[in-house]
Design an enzyme around this catalytic site. Structure first.
Site, short mmCIF file in Angstrom:
data_model
loop_
_atom_site.label_atom_id
_atom_site.label_comp_id
_atom_site.label_asym_id
_atom_site.label_seq_id
_atom_site.Cartn_x
_atom_site.Cartn_y
_atom_site.Cartn_z
CG HIS A 96 -2.30 0.52 0.92
ND1 HIS A 96 -2.54 1.50 -0.02
CD2 HIS A 96 -3.52 0.21 1.45
CE1 HIS A 96 -3.84 1.77 -0.06
NE2 HIS A 96 -4.46 0.99 0.82
CG ASP B 206 -3.07 4.87 -4.68
OD1 ASP B 206 -2.43 4.90 -3.61
OD2 ASP B 206 -3.02 5.77 -5.54
#
Length: 426
Positions: A398, A402
């Protein structure tokens, strides 16, 4: 008599030290030329260290799990001849075919004779039983240990006829033949209380895997995304291609199709085919698609790499997957074959379960996990039909990827798999 000192050989590739994973001999053993003495572990590859001489082991230079420098004393062997001290590096090591401590398969040492080359003679039981201390763990493969447990035999009472006193299946049969067990033993053993404990040292490949998994989970911000995919059409295509070309080109599994889907989808999502150097704070996106294919081997999880998947046909990918998987399972995969991936594909095959949360193969930022295929009733155009369904369970970093991009990437793969003609439309 003289002493031949064998030093830790130079494995190559600039490696200055290696980990001693397992001894196949002990002090007092007689060894012959080319007999495997020990396994050592480099960054990812396991290699055998053979003996260059005949003789008797008089000293071991280290303990399993110890990191030893190249050129340090590995083992000392008493040999016939002049009394002067002889030194040498071990012969060129070869890829090991057995795991480190607590092996899971029949070990190489069990199949290597302790005398001159030739077929192994039938075991000679020198007595019905042998006395060992209650806590002494005799040498034996896991298969032999399980066989002994099933038969209700205490392994420490069985005399071993293999190298270094290793207990073989034939020794169990000889023990039974001499009346040291009885017909009720297996049933009794199944309900007998057990108080034994076994401590397994985390060394070799298992330690490398543990370190990498811990590092990955501590450094990357993992998140997972699961999507259901209808694989009915692509399975029909695969069956058709195997029927038509299987004999001449080889059989196709689902993996080559998934690799092709990765290649095509990455054209629109290049951020997934990347490596993240979190120390330098640099993301490197790569044009080449080097797909790591997670493979379970006898020494643990390994990730051989299908290089330049973007330039391979289905059959080319299938052949390379098969070649690399065999090399990994046999312990013969080279360091180059086990490094350099840009994205990883992991599958447990028929044991794939419904959902998984694969751990990233750092420094990569994406890993695609394949779950098992199941037939289920689905509603298609208002009708209930039986379809072959499969989940993709994928994880992403992450810090780089995204959530929306991850979902769109997997949806792109889904579209390609459910409409397999689009895999080949340029």
């Amino acid at each position: 008599m003289g002493t031949h000192v064998i030093k830790m050989p130079d494995i190559g590739e600039g490696i200055a030290e290696v980990e001693l994973s397992q001894w196949h001999v002990k002090v007092g053993d007689l060894v012959v030329e080319d007999q495997v003495l020990a396994d050592v572990m480099t960054d990812k590859a396991m290699v055998d260290i053979p003996s260059p001489v005949h003789g008797k082991v008089i000293a071991l230079g280290g303990q399993p799990g110890e990191v030893m420098a190249v050129g340090s004393v590995l083992i000392s062997i008493e040999v016939e001849g002049a009394g002067n001290l002889k030194e040498s590096a071990a012969p060129a090591p070869v890829a090991a075919q057995e795991p480190p401590a607590a092996p899971k398969v029949e070990t190489v040492a069990e199949s290597k004779p302790a005398a001159a080359a030739g077929p192994r003679p039938a075991p000679v039981c020198q007595g019905p039983m042998v006395a060992r201390e209650a806590d002494e763990r005799p040498l034996a493969s896991p298969a032999v240990r399980k066989h002994a447990l099933d038969l209700g035999i205490q392994l420490r009472l069985v005399r071993g006829s293999g190298p270094a006193g290793r207990v073989l299946h034939e020794d169990l049969e000889a023990y039974l033949a001499q009346g040291q067990s009885n017909a009720s033993a297996p049933a009794a053993a199944a309900y007998a209380q057990r108080h034994d404990e076994e401590q397994i040292q985390v060394i070799g490949m298992r330690r490398k895997i543990a370190q990498r998994m811990q590092d990955a989970t501590q450094r990357a911000a993992h998140f997972s995304y699961v999507e259901e995919i209808d694989v009915t059409a692509i399975e029909e295509l695969r069956a058709h291609l195997n029927e038509k070309h299987g004999t001449s080109r080889g059989k196709l599994t689902l993996l080559p199709f998934l690799i092709r889907a990765l290649v095509v989808a990455l054209r629109d999502f290049p951020q997934m085919n990347a490596r993240y150097d979190d120390e330098a704070q640099v993301i490197t996106r790569l044009g080449a698609v080097h797909v790591g294919v997670a493979t379970q081997s006898d020494v643990g999880l390994m990730v051989p790499v299908v290089r330049h998947a973007e330039a391979r046909s289905l059959w080319d990918s299938a052949a390379e997957i098969s070649r690399l998987a065999n090399a990994a399972r046999n312990g013969k995969a080279s360091r180059d074959e086990l490094s350099g991936s840009t994205i990883t594909l992991t599958s447990l095959g028929a044991l794939g379960g419904i959902v998984s949360t694969p751990v990233l193969n750092l420094p990569e930022v994406a890993i695609v996990g394949v779950n098992k295929i199941v037939e289920r009733p689905m509603v298609v155009k208002g009708q209930v039909v039986i379809r072959k369904m499969m989940n993709l369970s994928s994880s992403f970093d992450h810090r780089v990827v995204d959530g929306m991009d991850a979902a769109l990437f997997i949806q792109a793969i889904r579209g390609l798999i459910e409409q397999p003609a689009t895999l080949f439309v340029e």
